[in-house]
Design a protein around this motif. Structure first.
Motif, PDB file in Angstrom:
ATOM      1  N   GLU A  51       0.858  -1.191   0.000  1.00  0.00           N
ATOM      2  CA  GLU A  51       0.000   0.000   0.000  1.00  0.00           C
ATOM      3  C   GLU A  51       0.893   1.239   0.000  1.00  0.00           C
ATOM      4  O   GLU A  51       1.829   1.339   0.794  1.00  0.00           O
ATOM      5  N   ILE A  52       0.603   2.165  -0.899  1.00  0.00           N
ATOM      6  CA  ILE A  52       1.325   3.433  -0.927  1.00  0.00           C
ATOM      7  C   ILE A  52       0.658   4.351   0.098  1.00  0.00           C
ATOM      8  O   ILE A  52      -0.545   4.599   0.029  1.00  0.00           O
ATOM      9  N   LEU A  53       1.437   4.817   1.049  1.00  0.00           N
ATOM     10  CA  LEU A  53       0.915   5.675   2.114  1.00  0.00           C
ATOM     11  C   LEU A  53       1.038   7.148   1.718  1.00  0.00           C
ATOM     12  O   LEU A  53       1.785   7.489   0.792  1.00  0.00           O
ATOM     13  N   PRO A  54       0.341   8.031   2.410  1.00  0.00           N
ATOM     14  CA  PRO A  54       0.441   9.467   2.103  1.00  0.00           C
ATOM     15  C   PRO A  54       1.867   9.989   2.308  1.00  0.00           C
ATOM     16  O   PRO A  54       2.610   9.500   3.171  1.00  0.00           O
ATOM     17  N   THR A  55       2.231  10.966   1.525  1.00  0.00           N
ATOM     18  CA  THR A  55       3.545  11.595   1.646  1.00  0.00           C
ATOM     19  C   THR A  55       3.688  12.226   3.021  1.00  0.00           C
ATOM     20  O   THR A  55       2.766  12.883   3.515  1.00  0.00           O
ATOM     21  N   ASN A  56       4.842  11.992   3.655  1.00  0.00           N
ATOM     22  CA  ASN A  56       5.047  12.507   5.013  1.00  0.00           C
ATOM     23  C   ASN A  56       5.583  13.943   4.973  1.00  0.00           C
ATOM     24  O   ASN A  56       5.789  14.523   3.907  1.00  0.00           O
ATOM     25  N   GLU A  57       5.832  14.485   6.165  1.00  0.00           N
ATOM     26  CA  GLU A  57       6.260  15.883   6.298  1.00  0.00           C
ATOM     27  C   GLU A  57       7.633  16.147   5.684  1.00  0.00           C
ATOM     28  O   GLU A  57       7.977  17.286   5.378  1.00  0.00           O
ATOM     29  N   ARG A  58       8.439  15.098   5.479  1.00  0.00           N
ATOM     30  CA  ARG A  58       9.757  15.260   4.862  1.00  0.00           C
ATOM     31  C   ARG A  58       9.711  15.082   3.341  1.00  0.00           C
ATOM     32  O   ARG A  58      10.732  15.123   2.687  1.00  0.00           O
ATOM     33  N   GLY A  59       8.519  14.829   2.803  1.00  0.00           N
ATOM     34  CA  GLY A  59       8.369  14.678   1.360  1.00  0.00           C
ATOM     35  C   GLY A  59       8.547  13.259   0.845  1.00  0.00           C
ATOM     36  O   GLY A  59       8.595  13.047  -0.365  1.00  0.00           O
ATOM     37  N   PHE A  60       8.634  12.275   1.745  1.00  0.00           N
ATOM     38  CA  PHE A  60       8.770  10.878   1.333  1.00  0.00           C
ATOM     39  C   PHE A  60       7.399  10.209   1.279  1.00  0.00           C
ATOM     40  O   PHE A  60       6.529  10.489   2.104  1.00  0.00           O
ATOM     41  N   THR A  61       7.231   9.311   0.334  1.00  0.00           N
ATOM     42  CA  THR A  61       5.994   8.546   0.210  1.00  0.00           C
ATOM     43  C   THR A  61       6.304   7.092   0.541  1.00  0.00           C
ATOM     44  O   THR A  61       6.830   6.356  -0.305  1.00  0.00           O
ATOM     45  N   PRO A  62       6.039   6.663   1.768  1.00  0.00           N
ATOM     46  CA  PRO A  62       6.400   5.297   2.163  1.00  0.00           C
ATOM     47  C   PRO A  62       5.460   4.242   1.574  1.00  0.00           C
ATOM     48  O   PRO A  62       4.327   4.520   1.183  1.00  0.00           O
ATOM     49  N   ILE A  63       5.988   3.027   1.548  1.00  0.00           N
ATOM     50  CA  ILE A  63       5.235   1.842   1.142  1.00  0.00           C
ATOM     51  C   ILE A  63       4.988   1.022   2.405  1.00  0.00           C
ATOM     52  O   ILE A  63       5.915   0.779   3.175  1.00  0.00           O
ATOM     53  N   LEU A  64       3.760   0.592   2.604  1.00  0.00           N
ATOM     54  CA  LEU A  64       3.431  -0.331   3.685  1.00  0.00           C
ATOM     55  C   LEU A  64       3.426  -1.734   3.093  1.00  0.00           C
ATOM     56  O   LEU A  64       2.748  -1.988   2.087  1.00  0.00           O
ATOM     57  N   VAL A  65       4.200  -2.639   3.679  1.00  0.00           N
ATOM     58  CA  VAL A  65       4.259  -4.035   3.238  1.00  0.00           C
ATOM     59  C   VAL A  65       3.659  -4.885   4.348  1.00  0.00           C
ATOM     60  O   VAL A  65       4.145  -4.861   5.484  1.00  0.00           O
ATOM     61  N   GLU A  66       2.589  -5.606   4.025  1.00  0.00           N
ATOM     62  CA  GLU A  66       1.923  -6.462   5.002  1.00  0.00           C
ATOM     63  C   GLU A  66       2.114  -7.922   4.608  1.00  0.00           C
ATOM     64  O   GLU A  66       1.877  -8.290   3.452  1.00  0.00           O
ATOM     65  N   ILE A  67       2.559  -8.727   5.564  1.00  0.00           N
ATOM     66  CA  ILE A  67       2.810 -10.148   5.359  1.00  0.00           C
ATOM     67  C   ILE A  67       1.734 -10.927   6.096  1.00  0.00           C
ATOM     68  O   ILE A  67       1.672 -10.898   7.323  1.00  0.00           O
ATOM     69  N   ASP A  68       0.873 -11.602   5.338  1.00  0.00           N
ATOM     70  CA  ASP A  68      -0.201 -12.407   5.918  1.00  0.00           C
ATOM     71  C   ASP A  68       0.289 -13.860   5.964  1.00  0.00           C
ATOM     72  O   ASP A  68       0.487 -14.473   4.912  1.00  0.00           O
ATOM     73  N   PRO A  69       0.522 -14.406   7.136  1.00  0.00           N
ATOM     74  CA  PRO A  69       1.123 -15.736   7.216  1.00  0.00           C
ATOM     75  C   PRO A  69       0.137 -16.875   6.977  1.00  0.00           C
ATOM     76  O   PRO A  69      -1.014 -16.820   7.406  1.00  0.00           O
TER      77      PRO A  69
END
Length: 98
Positions: A51-69
């Motif tokens: 999931e692409i997360l909203p851009t943070n205050e430093r201008g980075f757009t993080p990726i959330l990686v979820e591992i469903d076991p």
């Protein structure tokens, strides 16, 4: 990660037929907020979701990686970059094929 497609065809042994086997290598950088649990000898992953997360205050757009076991490793982490570095065909046991 050994990945494959599960078909709706049931083989004579009662298991679904698995096709399109590949070994996929991912590379994530600048990992943070990680929470990984359940690491053991098998670590079968049912799904890997991005999931692409909203851009943070430093201008980075993080990726959330979820591992469903399915068994073993599960959890999630965030990364500021990620990519697939290799996709190699393999057999049903994860052995490389040509």
């Amino acid at each position: 990660m050994h990945c494959f497609e599960m078909t709706s065809h049931v083989k004579s042994n009662g298991y679904y037929e698995l096709i399109k086997h590949n070994l996929i290598t991912f590379r994530f950088e600048d990992i943070h907020d990680s929470e990984l649990i359940g690491f053991d000898h098998q670590n079968a992953i049912l799904s890997l979701e991005f999931e692409i997360l909203p851009t943070n205050e430093r201008g980075f757009t993080p990726i959330l990686v979820e591992i469903d076991p399915a068994n073993g490793l599960g959890g999630e982490f965030k990364a500021f970059s990620g990519k697939v570095t290799k996709v190699l065909p393999c057999d049903s046991k994860g052995q490389l094929t040509s």
